[in-house]
Design a protein around this motif. Structure first.
Motif: not given
Length: 476
Positions: A12, A15-16, A19, A110, A224-226
């Motif tokens: 997690s 992933a963050d 961003d 998202d 996506k992925n924001s």
């Protein structure tokens, strides 16, 4: 168990950490928001001090989000069905346009939390109020909806016995309704009531749509992925909901703008819109003609070249461009090439696309003109000691230009009309400005009629000018 928890937490965090959406926006100093400003009271345009101003619920939310990010707000107005493409190609940072977070859309982008929920209504002609009251009354009727919207899907699912008419602009659907092309338009309750309140010939009804709670409502869309951007948006939405700003401030403010716009919606008061549209149309046309003629000349010479490689390249280019629609080419340049060159402005993309398209047609016109010159002319020039380049420059091209001038002039005139396609990517040409006037005045046909007259004056004037030049060439 501890190891599993630790592993999940690591993923997690990782992933963050990848961003950087918030950092990029802060670095650029602006938040670029895509919207389709023809959907009052969510987003629409008004004229203030002769300038176009974007107003509405969504615009106020966009302002608050930009404020919380500490950056300036930039609005990009385009057709609703182009917004997701613009987001995925990074032409905009977010979409705030009364967009519903459907499961299908969630696969590509998202979404924030839902910030406003409105029922789905139907806008109909007042004279049909006794005829259409519930969904069952629309059996075998023609129903309109904005392409790419949740309303479009609702008609497909719950009005399968009706004929669905989808258009990109809500203002165009209202024209279709008033002209009898459709019997009703599906739109959200506030929007339907806004159109009805500003047009005595229309009325908004609740036909009884069955709405999915998971997809009902409006949310902000991000690439996506924001997760960082979504978190900021959710915080902004929570702040707005806590103070009940939408009901207490944004909706009354939008209603005030709509009321003011209705009182001052004469066409003459919007002359600056049409003037700006003419300016951009002429810029695109002149630039398209200039660069198209230069590239077209090279392509025609390449196609006539004895080199098989140059000939093949020219043929492939010309046939490919002539075999694909200009609208697709415009969107490819802006969204496709623009995804690589993200700073590519819509106006520049429009000029590039129009120039590349025009070059293919001009190349064929020039080629036919060169081939129409008798071979004896070339042979005579060469016998006098002229080189091949000199023969083309002093003998072939001048005669060819005289022969092709009418066809070349037709291409220039056609380009003025075809340039209207660039409005799809948000270029402020005449067609784009006409759509703004439609949205601001709630009038559909009259702005289109004025645009037709303006296009006629421009094309007729250019035709006369070209004919004058043609006569001088023939007398020369």
């Amino acid at each position: 168990m501890f190891a599993v928890f630790f592993s999940i937490e690591q993923v997690s965090v990782k992933a963050d950490s990848t961003d950087n959406s918030v950092e990029q926006i802060k670095k650029s100093g602006k938040l670029v928001v895509g919207t389709s400003a023809d959907y009052p009271p969510y987003e629409f345009t008004v004229k203030e001090n002769g300038q176009t101003k974007y107003v509405g619920i969504d615009i106020e939310i966009a302002k608050q989000l930009a404020k919380n990010l500490g950056v300036k707000l930039e609005i990009k107005n385009m057709s609703f069905d182009s917004l997701l493409v613009a987001l995925e190609s990074h032409k905009v940072d977010a979409i705030i346009s009364a967009m519903s977070p459907t499961d299908e859309r969630k696969k590509s982008v998202d979404f924030s939390n839902i910030y406003y929920t409105g029922k789905q209504y139907m806008l109909i002609n007042k004279k049909d109020a006794s005829k259409y009251k519930t969904l069952s009354d629309f059996k075998n009727a023609t129903v309109g909806a904005q392409k790419g919207s949740i309303q479009y899907e609702l008609v497909q699912e719950q009005l399968s016995s009706s004929t669905l008419k989808g258009l990109s602009k809500l203002s165009d659907l209202v024209i279709a309704l008033q002209s009898g092309k459709v019997n009703g338009i599906v739109m959200e309750e506030p929007t339907a009531k806004a159109y009805a309140a500003n047009n005595s010939q229309l009325v908004a009804i609740d036909p009884g749509f069955t709405e999915s709670s998971g997809e009902n409502g409006s949310a902000i869309a991000f690439a996506k992925n924001s997760p960082a951007l979504v978190a900021v948006a959710n915080k902004t939405i929570a702040q707005i909901k806590k103070q009940d700003l939408i009901n207490k401030k944004y909706i009354p403010q939008a209603a005030k703008y709509m009321s003011t716009s209705t009182k001052n919606n004469t066409m003459w008061s919007y002359w600056t819109y049409f003037a700006k549209g003419i300016e951009y149309t002429l810029i695109i046309t002149i630039a398209g003609v200039f660069f198209g003629f230069i590239l077209g000349t090279f392509l025609s010479l390449m196609r006539l070249s004895e080199s098989k490689l140059l000939h093949s390249v020219a043929v492939c280019y010309i046939e490919f461009v002539r075999g694909t629609p200009l609208m697709v080419q415009v969107m490819f340049v802006y969204f496709g090439i623009g995804a690589v060159i993200q700073s590519l402005p819509a106006l520049t993309a429009g000029i590039i696309a129009v120039s590349l398209n025009s070059a293919a047609y001009i190349a064929e016109v020039i080629r036919s003109g060169i081939e129409s010159i008798p071979v004896g002319q070339t042979e005579a020039a060469r016998s006098l000691g002229m080189s091949k380049q000199e023969t083309y420059r002093y003998v072939v091209i001048p005669q060819a230009l005289k022969n092709i001038w009418p066809a070349l002039g037709n291409e220039f005139v056609t380009l003025i009309k075809e340039s209207s396609i660039v409005s799809i990517i948000g270029v402020s040409d005449l067609m784009y400005q006409t759509q703004l006037v439609q949205s601001a005045t709630y009038k559909g046909v009259l702005p289109l009629f004025i645009a037709m007259l303006i296009y006629f004056v421009m094309t007729f004037g250019l035709s006369k000018l070209l004919n004058l030049f043609e006569r001088k060439l023939n007398h020369g």
